[in-house]
Each structure stands twice: as structure tokens, then as C-alpha cells.
Design a protein around this motif. Structure first.
Motif, PDB file in Angstrom:
ATOM      1  N   GLY A 116       0.924  -1.170   0.073  1.00 41.87           N
ATOM      2  CA  GLY A 116       0.003   0.043   0.141  1.00 41.87           C
ATOM      3  C   GLY A 116       0.922   1.168  -0.028  1.00 41.87           C
ATOM      4  O   GLY A 116       2.001   1.116  -0.027  1.00 41.87           O
ATOM      5  N   SER A 163      -0.291   3.868   5.105  1.00 40.64           N
ATOM      6  CA  SER A 163      -1.700   3.019   4.968  1.00 40.64           C
ATOM      7  C   SER A 163      -1.709   2.038   6.122  1.00 40.64           C
ATOM      8  O   SER A 163      -2.914   1.541   6.463  1.00 40.64           O
ATOM      9  CB  SER A 163      -1.690   2.136   3.667  1.00 40.64           C
ATOM     10  OG  SER A 163      -0.592   1.345   3.683  1.00 40.64           O
ATOM     11  N   ASP A 185      -5.631  -0.380   2.120  1.00 40.36           N
ATOM     12  CA  ASP A 185      -6.350   0.786   1.403  1.00 40.36           C
ATOM     13  C   ASP A 185      -6.649   1.990   2.469  1.00 40.36           C
ATOM     14  O   ASP A 185      -7.411   1.651   3.352  1.00 40.36           O
ATOM     15  CB  ASP A 185      -7.384   0.545   0.312  1.00 40.36           C
ATOM     16  CG  ASP A 185      -7.937   1.897  -0.405  1.00 40.36           C
ATOM     17  OD1 ASP A 185      -7.008   2.496  -0.927  1.00 40.36           O
ATOM     18  OD2 ASP A 185      -8.967   1.632  -0.732  1.00 40.36           O
ATOM     19  N   LYS A 218      -7.934  -7.013  -0.649  1.00 38.18           N
ATOM     20  CA  LYS A 218      -7.981  -5.816  -0.363  1.00 38.18           C
ATOM     21  C   LYS A 218      -8.460  -5.422   1.177  1.00 38.18           C
ATOM     22  O   LYS A 218      -9.956  -5.673   1.227  1.00 38.18           O
ATOM     23  CB  LYS A 218      -8.701  -4.816  -1.645  1.00 38.18           C
ATOM     24  CG  LYS A 218      -8.544  -3.305  -1.168  1.00 38.18           C
ATOM     25  CD  LYS A 218      -9.399  -2.616  -2.462  1.00 38.18           C
ATOM     26  CE  LYS A 218      -9.753  -0.969  -2.122  1.00 38.18           C
ATOM     27  NZ  LYS A 218     -10.541  -0.419  -3.299  1.00 38.18           N
TER      28      LYS A 218
END
Length: 174
Positions: free
Chosen positions: A11, A15, A94, A153
Motif C-alpha cells: 500500500g 496506510s 487501502d 484488499k
């Protein structure tokens, strides 16, 4: 003999990759490896990185010595392809840009304290902050696509416990 489970958390800066790697490593019984520990001989000595081949060799040694599995916090796209072959899962962490920037600023305060304007370290950290603000995940996405490794994710704003549970569930389904 069963292969070790290998996870990499990737990331953008801020993050939460390193923090989650440490937490999840403990909960999963895996060795937590921080990419920066292999790139830099002295902690946070960003001006004197090791070569990619040296950093890759050191990380491969650590992976070889791990017993149950390993979880890497940090982007490894510029390291050895041999490392990629050890991975079972890529986790993309994310977080929106504003929060990432806040985290980077807070981390710098914790590492360096108050920096005096005009000093070389102050200027270096300002340059890094500019880099963080302009960075996009395109290089990371491109690397993930080329690996053919399953990608998960996750939301870097979720609790460490929640994200570790999500990772654990995904590992069970592999």
C-alpha cells in the motif's frame, strides 16, 4: 512438507502496513518482517540504502528461518522475484490520502520530534511528504497483476483485530 504461508502487505505510505504486519504476525504466529529493516542498515537512514540484491538476500534468509510462516510489511516490488515465489497472499491496505498524510506526519513527529526549519533533516522530511502527497498506487497495482498471487484488499481504517480476522479467513480459503 507443507509450504510456509507467506503474506505481504502492500500500500501507499501511511496506510498502516507495518503496524498491521506486527499485529497480525503475533496473532497468526508468523514472523513479521519489515521491508525497511532489510533496505537500511541503520534504522531510518534513507540516504544510504542497501542494494536490491543485498536487501533481497537478507529477507530471503529471514524467510528461510521462519517456522510457521511470515508476513511482510512493505512493498517488495523492487526486490527479488524469488521473494514473490514464497508468497501465498498479497494484502493491499487501502487508506484515503488525507489520513495517510496525517499518519506520515505523526510518525515523523514520533521518530524525530520537532524539526527545525532549514535543517537538512527538515528539508528531507518535507521532500518525503511531497512525495507521499503525489504518489498513486498504479505501480503497486501493476506489480500485483503481474504476480498471479491472490490479492485481498482491506480497509486500513478498520481495527487491527478486524483486518487480522479478514486476513485469517482469506488464508483459510486458499
Amino acid at each position: 512438507m507443507k509450504n510456509k504461508t507467506g503474506i505481504v502487505l502492500v500500500g501507499l505510505n501511511g496506510s498502516g502496513k507495518s503496524t498491521l504486519a506486527k499485529y497480525a504476525g503475533k496473532k497468526l504466529g508468523f514472523d513479521a518482517l519489515e521491508v525497511e529493516d532489510y533496505w537500511f542498515e541503520k534504522q531510518h537512514d534513507y540516504r544510504n540504502p542497501r542494494t536490491s540484491s543485498k536487501a533481497s538476500r537478507l529477507m530471503m534468509d529471514a524467510i528461510t528461518q521462519s517456522t510457521n510462516g511470515f508476513i511482510i510489511g512493505g512493498n517488495i516490488s523492487s526486490l527479488s522475484k524469488e521473494l514473490v515465489l514464497k508468497l501465498s497472499l498479497i494484502v493491499y491496505v487501502d487508506v484515503e490520502k488525507e489520513l495517510r498524510i496525517q499518519r506520515v506526519i505523526q510518525r515523523d513527529k514520533e521518530r524525530y520530534g520537532s524539526l527545525e526549519k532549514g535543517t537538512s533533516l527538515y528539508n528531507e522530511r518535507q521532500d518525503f511528504l511531497t512525495f507521499v502527497q503525489s504518489r498513486t498506487p498504479n505501480v503497486i497495482f501493476s506489480w500485483m497483476e503481474r504476480t498471479n498471487i491472490p490479492v485481498l484488499k482491506i480497509d486500513g481504517k478498520a481495527t487491527l483485530e478486524k483486518n487480522t480476522e479478514i486476513i485469517q479467513q482469506r488464508l483459510l480459503s486458499l
